[in-house]
Design an enzyme around this catalytic site. Structure first.
Site, PDB file in Angstrom:
ATOM      1  N   ASP A  13       0.812  -1.234   0.000  1.00 51.22           N
ATOM      2  CA  ASP A  13       0.000   0.000   0.000  1.00 51.22           C
ATOM      3  C   ASP A  13       0.840   1.277   0.000  1.00 51.22           C
ATOM      4  O   ASP A  13       0.516   2.245   0.687  1.00 51.22           O
ATOM      5  CB  ASP A  13      -0.965   0.027   1.196  1.00 51.22           C
ATOM      6  CG  ASP A  13      -2.021  -1.064   1.102  1.00 51.22           C
ATOM      7  OD1 ASP A  13      -2.411  -1.429  -0.023  1.00 51.22           O
ATOM      8  OD2 ASP A  13      -2.463  -1.556   2.169  1.00 51.22           O
ATOM      9  N   VAL A  14       1.922   1.287  -0.784  1.00 54.57           N
ATOM     10  CA  VAL A  14       2.722   2.509  -0.902  1.00 54.57           C
ATOM     11  C   VAL A  14       2.573   3.146  -2.283  1.00 54.57           C
ATOM     12  O   VAL A  14       3.207   4.160  -2.565  1.00 54.57           O
ATOM     13  CB  VAL A  14       4.218   2.257  -0.603  1.00 54.57           C
ATOM     14  CG1 VAL A  14       4.405   1.839   0.844  1.00 54.57           C
ATOM     15  CG2 VAL A  14       4.813   1.241  -1.552  1.00 54.57           C
ATOM     16  N   GLY A  15       1.730   2.556  -3.144  1.00 56.67           N
ATOM     17  CA  GLY A  15       1.467   3.183  -4.433  1.00 56.67           C
ATOM     18  C   GLY A  15       2.107   2.515  -5.630  1.00 56.67           C
ATOM     19  O   GLY A  15       2.325   3.181  -6.655  1.00 56.67           O
ATOM     20  N   LYS A  16       2.390   1.226  -5.546  1.00 57.49           N
ATOM     21  CA  LYS A  16       3.004   0.544  -6.692  1.00 57.49           C
ATOM     22  C   LYS A  16       2.099   0.592  -7.928  1.00 57.49           C
ATOM     23  O   LYS A  16       2.571   0.816  -9.039  1.00 57.49           O
ATOM     24  CB  LYS A  16       3.317  -0.913  -6.341  1.00 57.49           C
ATOM     25  CG  LYS A  16       4.385  -1.100  -5.281  1.00 57.49           C
ATOM     26  CD  LYS A  16       4.769  -2.549  -5.099  1.00 57.49           C
ATOM     27  CE  LYS A  16       3.614  -3.435  -4.697  1.00 57.49           C
ATOM     28  NZ  LYS A  16       3.080  -3.108  -3.346  1.00 57.49           N
ATOM     29  N   LYS A  38       0.843  -8.284 -13.546  1.00 58.85           N
ATOM     30  CA  LYS A  38       0.694  -8.417 -12.087  1.00 58.85           C
ATOM     31  C   LYS A  38       0.621  -9.911 -11.812  1.00 58.85           C
ATOM     32  O   LYS A  38      -0.467 -10.491 -11.686  1.00 58.85           O
ATOM     33  CB  LYS A  38      -0.583  -7.705 -11.630  1.00 58.85           C
ATOM     34  CG  LYS A  38      -0.895  -7.834 -10.141  1.00 58.85           C
ATOM     35  CD  LYS A  38      -0.112  -6.876  -9.300  1.00 58.85           C
ATOM     36  CE  LYS A  38      -0.565  -6.929  -7.844  1.00 58.85           C
ATOM     37  NZ  LYS A  38       0.211  -6.032  -6.980  1.00 58.85           N
ATOM     38  N   ASP A  55      -6.088  -3.890  -8.687  1.00 64.96           N
ATOM     39  CA  ASP A  55      -4.834  -3.360  -9.207  1.00 64.96           C
ATOM     40  C   ASP A  55      -4.553  -3.879 -10.615  1.00 64.96           C
ATOM     41  O   ASP A  55      -4.133  -3.130 -11.500  1.00 64.96           O
ATOM     42  CB  ASP A  55      -3.670  -3.735  -8.285  1.00 64.96           C
ATOM     43  CG  ASP A  55      -3.766  -3.066  -6.925  1.00 64.96           C
ATOM     44  OD1 ASP A  55      -4.546  -2.114  -6.779  1.00 64.96           O
ATOM     45  OD2 ASP A  55      -3.059  -3.509  -5.998  1.00 64.96           O
ATOM     46  N   GLU A 117       4.410  -5.410 -11.962  1.00 63.89           N
ATOM     47  CA  GLU A 117       4.175  -4.912 -10.602  1.00 63.89           C
ATOM     48  C   GLU A 117       4.268  -6.047  -9.598  1.00 63.89           C
ATOM     49  O   GLU A 117       3.578  -7.073  -9.726  1.00 63.89           O
ATOM     50  CB  GLU A 117       2.805  -4.243 -10.489  1.00 63.89           C
ATOM     51  CG  GLU A 117       2.564  -3.657  -9.101  1.00 63.89           C
ATOM     52  CD  GLU A 117       1.141  -3.197  -8.879  1.00 63.89           C
ATOM     53  OE1 GLU A 117       0.685  -3.282  -7.717  1.00 63.89           O
ATOM     54  OE2 GLU A 117       0.489  -2.756  -9.848  1.00 63.89           O
ATOM     55  N   GLY A 118       5.095  -5.870  -8.599  1.00 63.50           N
ATOM     56  CA  GLY A 118       5.219  -6.863  -7.548  1.00 63.50           C
ATOM     57  C   GLY A 118       4.042  -6.821  -6.596  1.00 63.50           C
ATOM     58  O   GLY A 118       3.062  -6.093  -6.801  1.00 63.50           O
ATOM     59  N   GLY A 120       3.218  -6.615  -2.294  1.00 60.72           N
ATOM     60  CA  GLY A 120       3.866  -6.337  -1.017  1.00 60.72           C
ATOM     61  C   GLY A 120       5.176  -5.598  -1.206  1.00 60.72           C
ATOM     62  O   GLY A 120       5.320  -4.750  -2.073  1.00 60.72           O
TER      63      GLY A 120
END
Length: 225
Positions: A13-16, A38, A55, A117-118, A120
């Site tokens: 939840d940091v904006g990836k 993803k 996402d 996109e990873g 976590g």
């Protein structure tokens, strides 16, 4: 030849996804065709078409080449928990060979840019023996690091950056994503990270109320090469 970039973050939840969407838009603005991947998503809604992750749907929307959802997100879990735990609950072990095959399928479509996109943070467990970061190392992907700008971000950012380097990979850029409207000492924290991370700061994203209702490309200063 497809240029492939792996987007990781200092935490969940940091904006990836936000950064991945911005990168896709920026690449399109540079006249490049785009795809996104993803590979593993936990926290998916049940639909008539199967499990769908919000996402992954965003990445599908911002890709210039239209592909089936399953190509973008081949491994989906319903429970919004760590994927290796969801895999046990749903009795669906994560197969990294499947992740590799999925990547190759997208690369075979020959988009100019592929954003992976990873899930976590960097050392995401796949099972009790493997980490997703090990797969990224095996694929030798260029990494873009998303730093969630909040109290504690300096420790998280430096630990993640050092771990990526230790795994033998290059951080080709990093993004400062403001998770709160007013972060105390934001500029001082940003300056410190610019001194410690030997990679270009390619974007500063402000706290946006409705980020997906606007063009995010202008925030990105990155040449896809």
């Amino acid at each position: 030849m497809t240029k492939t970039y792996f987007v990781t973050g200092t935490d969940t939840d940091v904006g990836k996804t936000l950064v991945s969407a911005a990168l896709l838009q920026a690449a399109s603005l540079q006249g490049l065709s785009t795809l996104a991947y993803k590979p593993i998503a936990a926290g998916c809604a049940t639909s008539a078409l199967g499990l769908r992750n919000e996402d992954a749907l965003i990445l599908q929307k911002y890709s210039s080449i239209n592909v089936h959802y399953e190509l973008i997100n081949p491994i989906a879990f319903k429970e919004p928990i760590a994927p290796h735990l969801a895999a046990v609950i749903e009795n669906k072990p994560i197969d990294l060979n499947c992740v590799s095959v999925g990547l190759q399928k997208l690369q075979d479509l020959q988009a100019d840019v592929l954003i992976v996109e990873g899930a976590g943070g960097w050392h995401l467990p796949i099972n009790h023996q493997q980490l997703l970061s090990q797969w990224v190392s095996e694929q030798n992907l260029a990494v873009i690091l998303v730093v969630g700008m909040k109290l504690g971000c300096l420790n998280h950012a430096l630990l993640t950056y050092q771990a990526i380097l230790k795994d033998g990979l290059q951080v080709v850029g990093w993004v400062a994503n403001q998770l709160v409207t007013e972060m105390p000492c934001y500029e001082q924290n940003l300056h410190y990270l610019k001194q410690k991370i030997d990679a270009p700061l390619i974007a500063q994203l402000p706290s946006l109320a409705k980020p997906y209702q606007q063009n995010l490309a202008p925030y990105i200063n990155f040449k896809f090469t």
